[in-house]
Write a protein that holds these residues in place. Sequence first.
Motif, mmCIF file in Angstrom:
data_model
loop_
_atom_site.group_PDB
_atom_site.id
_atom_site.type_symbol
_atom_site.label_atom_id
_atom_site.label_comp_id
_atom_site.label_asym_id
_atom_site.label_seq_id
_atom_site.Cartn_x
_atom_site.Cartn_y
_atom_site.Cartn_z
ATOM 1 N N TYR A 42 -13.273 17.008 -14.898
ATOM 2 C CA TYR A 42 -13.430 16.978 -16.339
ATOM 3 C C TYR A 42 -12.143 16.498 -16.992
ATOM 4 O O TYR A 42 -11.048 16.879 -16.598
ATOM 5 C CB TYR A 42 -13.788 18.365 -16.881
ATOM 6 C CG TYR A 42 -15.152 18.831 -16.462
ATOM 7 C CD1 TYR A 42 -16.255 18.006 -16.607
ATOM 8 C CD2 TYR A 42 -15.327 20.089 -15.905
ATOM 9 C CE1 TYR A 42 -17.510 18.433 -16.225
ATOM 10 C CE2 TYR A 42 -16.589 20.518 -15.520
ATOM 11 C CZ TYR A 42 -17.662 19.687 -15.682
ATOM 12 O OH TYR A 42 -18.903 20.120 -15.308
ATOM 13 N N GLU A 94 -11.867 16.862 -20.325
ATOM 14 C CA GLU A 94 -11.794 17.574 -21.586
ATOM 15 C C GLU A 94 -10.487 18.362 -21.670
ATOM 16 O O GLU A 94 -10.064 18.990 -20.709
ATOM 17 C CB GLU A 94 -12.962 18.554 -21.709
ATOM 18 C CG GLU A 94 -14.292 17.874 -21.930
ATOM 19 C CD GLU A 94 -14.374 17.246 -23.301
ATOM 20 O OE1 GLU A 94 -14.180 17.948 -24.306
ATOM 21 O OE2 GLU A 94 -14.619 16.043 -23.372
ATOM 22 N N THR A 126 -16.496 22.330 -20.698
ATOM 23 C CA THR A 126 -17.185 21.260 -19.991
ATOM 24 C C THR A 126 -17.427 20.118 -20.973
ATOM 25 O O THR A 126 -17.274 20.295 -22.177
ATOM 26 C CB THR A 126 -18.527 21.758 -19.420
ATOM 27 O OG1 THR A 126 -19.361 22.151 -20.521
ATOM 28 C CG2 THR A 126 -18.322 22.944 -18.490
ATOM 29 N N ASP A 181 -20.041 18.972 -22.242
ATOM 30 C CA ASP A 181 -21.056 19.250 -23.264
ATOM 31 C C ASP A 181 -20.639 20.362 -24.225
ATOM 32 O O ASP A 181 -21.414 20.805 -25.064
ATOM 33 C CB ASP A 181 -22.392 19.599 -22.611
ATOM 34 C CG ASP A 181 -22.330 20.890 -21.798
ATOM 35 O OD1 ASP A 181 -21.235 21.495 -21.705
ATOM 36 O OD2 ASP A 181 -23.360 21.292 -21.233
ATOM 37 N N THR A 191 -19.521 23.483 -23.402
ATOM 38 C CA THR A 191 -19.769 24.842 -22.922
ATOM 39 C C THR A 191 -18.486 25.434 -22.350
ATOM 40 O O THR A 191 -17.792 24.778 -21.572
ATOM 41 C CB THR A 191 -20.852 24.846 -21.831
ATOM 42 O OG1 THR A 191 -22.046 24.268 -22.363
ATOM 43 C CG2 THR A 191 -21.136 26.261 -21.348
ATOM 44 N N HIS A 205 -14.517 20.368 -30.829
ATOM 45 C CA HIS A 205 -15.184 19.519 -29.841
ATOM 46 C C HIS A 205 -15.918 18.371 -30.528
ATOM 47 O O HIS A 205 -15.863 17.219 -30.062
ATOM 48 C CB HIS A 205 -16.163 20.362 -29.028
ATOM 49 C CG HIS A 205 -16.868 19.606 -27.938
ATOM 50 N ND1 HIS A 205 -16.223 19.165 -26.808
ATOM 51 C CD2 HIS A 205 -18.156 19.210 -27.816
ATOM 52 C CE1 HIS A 205 -17.089 18.522 -26.035
ATOM 53 N NE2 HIS A 205 -18.267 18.549 -26.627
#
Length: 290
Positions: A35, A37, A102, A104, A106, A242
């Motif tokens: 990831y 992120e 994550t 998305d 989460t 986000h």
Amino acid sequence: MFGRKKNKGDADAAAQYDEYDEYGDDDVEYEAEGYDEPEYTAATDPEFDTDSFRVPERGSKVGPYNYEDVADQLENVAEQRLDLGSVIVPVPPGGQLQVEMTPDGTPQAVHLATEHGRITVAAYAAPKSSGQWRSVAADLAETLRKDGAQVSVQNGPWGRELHAVTEGADLRFIGVDGHRWMVRLVAAGAAGAAAESTPLVAAARAIMSETIVRRGDEPLPVREPLPVVLPQELADQLSAAHQQQLAAQQQAVAAQLAALQGGPQPGVPQPDAEPRRGAEGSAMQQLGLN
């Protein structure tokens, strides 16, 4: 069992040691790799009396606790604890929260950053019989050694602990078996930070001694990570951040595509499509070239 809230202080710590994320067998490690992120950081500033936020003695009867056993006592100390759904943990003095997301949006892991290093607590499904931590520790030690770490098994307040010295960080893994759950704490810091009798290890053991595990009744596979649920206020904050990041990424991609196609780039002033005309006509006409 629970510390008393004292004064509010400034939270000023940041995570620096991500190297340990790669360690652990695939069945146990909750931090998925790959990831990009970033970690969102939310400052917290509850402090605790040092007398009540103490390190447990070896063999003493302390936590981690089953949620059902202490639920009636939580109301008095709710402001001093971070409720993450499957685990409820105290926040050390000056600690900051770092939430790993994550793609998305989460939450996948929550870290406590301190001035001495980073502490991560996570709970997993386990059988009714104890012994899962011993198996997990053996698998983890083997993986660490294969990756070149120096690993030693040490005896802590709950028994077996792993101390690993890697090229990028000093690590300590503490695990405890409970009723249908296992909780694991990872303390990561600079060289020497996770050795015996250091401030980071003292804080890690104190946090583990007051951690509460909310297992739930849902049947889960052994070693399945119990879900992380953020407090609503923090979840709203992170969701907004986000969405802002996604919008920025989309704008950057659109600009790159426009540049590749030779088209106009969003936000970039474009030259006039036609020659600029003055009082006497266009520049070409004034030069007698048109």
